[in-house]
Design an enzyme around this catalytic site. Structure first.
Site, PDB file in Angstrom:
ATOM      1  N   GLN A  89      45.741  39.997  32.004  1.00 17.66           N
ATOM      2  CA  GLN A  89      44.668  39.184  32.969  1.00 17.66           C
ATOM      3  C   GLN A  89      42.966  39.341  32.677  1.00 17.66           C
ATOM      4  OE1 GLN A  89      44.337  41.730  36.834  1.00 17.66           O
ATOM      5  NE2 GLN A  89      46.426  41.019  36.571  1.00 17.66           N
ATOM      6  N   HIS A  91      39.132  38.651  34.600  1.00 19.20           N
ATOM      7  CA  HIS A  91      38.303  37.882  35.748  1.00 19.20           C
ATOM      8  C   HIS A  91      37.097  37.265  35.097  1.00 19.20           C
ATOM      9  CE1 HIS A  91      41.128  40.185  37.877  1.00 19.20           C
ATOM     10  NE2 HIS A  91      40.834  41.577  37.462  1.00 19.20           N
ATOM     11  N   GLU A 108      35.375  45.455  38.040  1.00 18.69           N
ATOM     12  CA  GLU A 108      35.977  46.414  38.855  1.00 18.69           C
ATOM     13  C   GLU A 108      36.020  47.583  37.913  1.00 18.69           C
ATOM     14  OE1 GLU A 108      40.139  44.837  38.901  1.00 18.69           O
ATOM     15  OE2 GLU A 108      40.258  44.743  36.879  1.00 18.69           O
ATOM     16  N   HIS A 166      42.543  42.789  30.133  1.00 15.20           N
ATOM     17  CA  HIS A 166      43.070  44.136  30.370  1.00 15.20           C
ATOM     18  C   HIS A 166      44.495  44.099  31.325  1.00 15.20           C
ATOM     19  CE1 HIS A 166      40.908  42.487  34.180  1.00 15.20           C
ATOM     20  NE2 HIS A 166      42.013  43.410  34.743  1.00 15.20           N
ATOM     21  N   ARG A 186      45.695  34.978  35.035  1.00 17.78           N
ATOM     22  CA  ARG A 186      46.648  35.549  34.161  1.00 17.78           C
ATOM     23  C   ARG A 186      46.895  34.979  32.784  1.00 17.78           C
ATOM     24  NH1 ARG A 186      50.107  34.915  38.598  1.00 17.78           N
ATOM     25  NH2 ARG A 186      50.007  36.474  40.166  1.00 17.78           N
TER      26      ARG A 186
END
Length: 315
Positions: A89, A91, A108, A166, A186
């Site tokens: 996936q 972001h 993150e 990642h 995804r």
């Protein structure tokens, strides 16, 4: 305000989840617990304090001066138990996410709590690749050939800027600290099906729009002002600052003022935390426990005692 609030997490079952978190959480018979959202203001998945949603107890002024510049509480923390591989996936950043999705993106970081022998994480690409090449590898189900895999051990840390492709490998337990967003694209999910027998949704076109095609480069945060001389600074960005502390039979002082709240999560071990001068207000700490200390108008000091390793999250 010397109050220390112990948080009850929001547990989430996932098709890739395991049994590790059952040892520590009141799970009510839930199977395949993949995530324990420790500090969460996400509607429908909020942490609780004495049975009430965290937002009913922790008001915006209690989060501190730095948090008040955000529209909503900026950070989300969680434990993740990957019995199986998670999806590949990526972001989006805030600009893309706000323009396309009407919500914020996600940056993150991962702190490895434990890992099976040979287990690891997929972080970025082995070499610079074009979106077309990535799309071809997704189509012929060989995308892992492009991903950089790294075996990991307890204490390893990875900062994951938005746009970084990642995946968490099987057999890894992590503590994740992230921008408060649930937006994930995804690219690949190994053909898995959900509980209803349907293949999980992919977002390939959007993912290709936002992914960084370069090789992943680890970053080390710098303790510019020397605030973390007793700790290891492990992550820093606009949305959170995270540090790792280790106490072995001694004590560690922590300060909370008007700038920011302080959230503490135990990685391993046990102890207590109490406001200075008020041991009757001590709160017990054990594996995977999380406590929240509100910001205050004046500086307050707290002491952690015991034999434990913990991570603090603040702004």
């Amino acid at each position: 305000m010397n109050k220390i609030y112990k948080l009850t997490p929001s547990l989430h079952a996932n098709i890739w989840g395991g049994d590790w978190l059952k040892k520590y959480k009141d799970h009510g018979g839930m199977d395949r617990i993949g995530e324990s959202w420790e500090l969460s203001f996400v509607p429908g998945s909020e942490s609780k304090i004495d049975g009430k949603s965290i937002s009913e107890i922790i008001t915006k002024p209690m989060t501190g001066r730095r948090a008040r510049r955000f529209e909503f509480f900026p950070v989300l923390t969680k434990f993740i138990d990957a019995r199986e591989k998670l999806s590949v996936q990526v972001h989006p950043n805030d600009d893309y996410a706000l323009d396309v999705e009407g919500q914020y993106g996600k940056t993150e970081m991962w702190y490895v709590v434990s890992a099976d022998e040979g287990a690891g994480l997929y972080m970025g690409l082995k070499r610079r690749s074009t979106p077309e090449e990535v799309a071809e590898k997704i189509a012929d189900e060989s995308i892992e050939e492009l991903l950089s895999f790294k075996e990991v051990k307890a204490g390893d840390v990875f900062f994951i800027p938005s746009g970084t492709i990642h995946a968490i490998g099987a057999g890894v337990r992590i503590f994740e600290i992230q921008q408060n967003s649930t937006l994930t694209y995804r690219l690949y999910d190994y053909g898995r099906r959900d509980a209803s027998g349907n293949k999980r949704e992919l977002h390939v076109e959007k993912a290709l729009d936002v992914l960084i095609p370069d090789v992943y480069r680890p970053t080390e945060p710098k303790d510019v002002y020397g605030r973390y001389k007793d700790a290891r600074l492990i992550g820093k960005c606009d949305y959170f600052t995270a540090a790792e502390y280790t106490v072995r039979g001694g004590e560690q002082k922590l300060k909370v003022g008007d700038a920011t709240f302080l959230c503490l999560t135990v990685i391993e071990g046990a102890g207590v935390i109490c406001p200075d001068g008020d041991e009757k207000a001590a709160v017990g700490l054990s594996d995977t426990d999380t406590v929240f200390i509100p910001a205050d108008k004046i500086d307050r000091f707290f002491t952690v005692k015991g034999d434990l390793k913990f991570i603090t999250v603040e702004l």
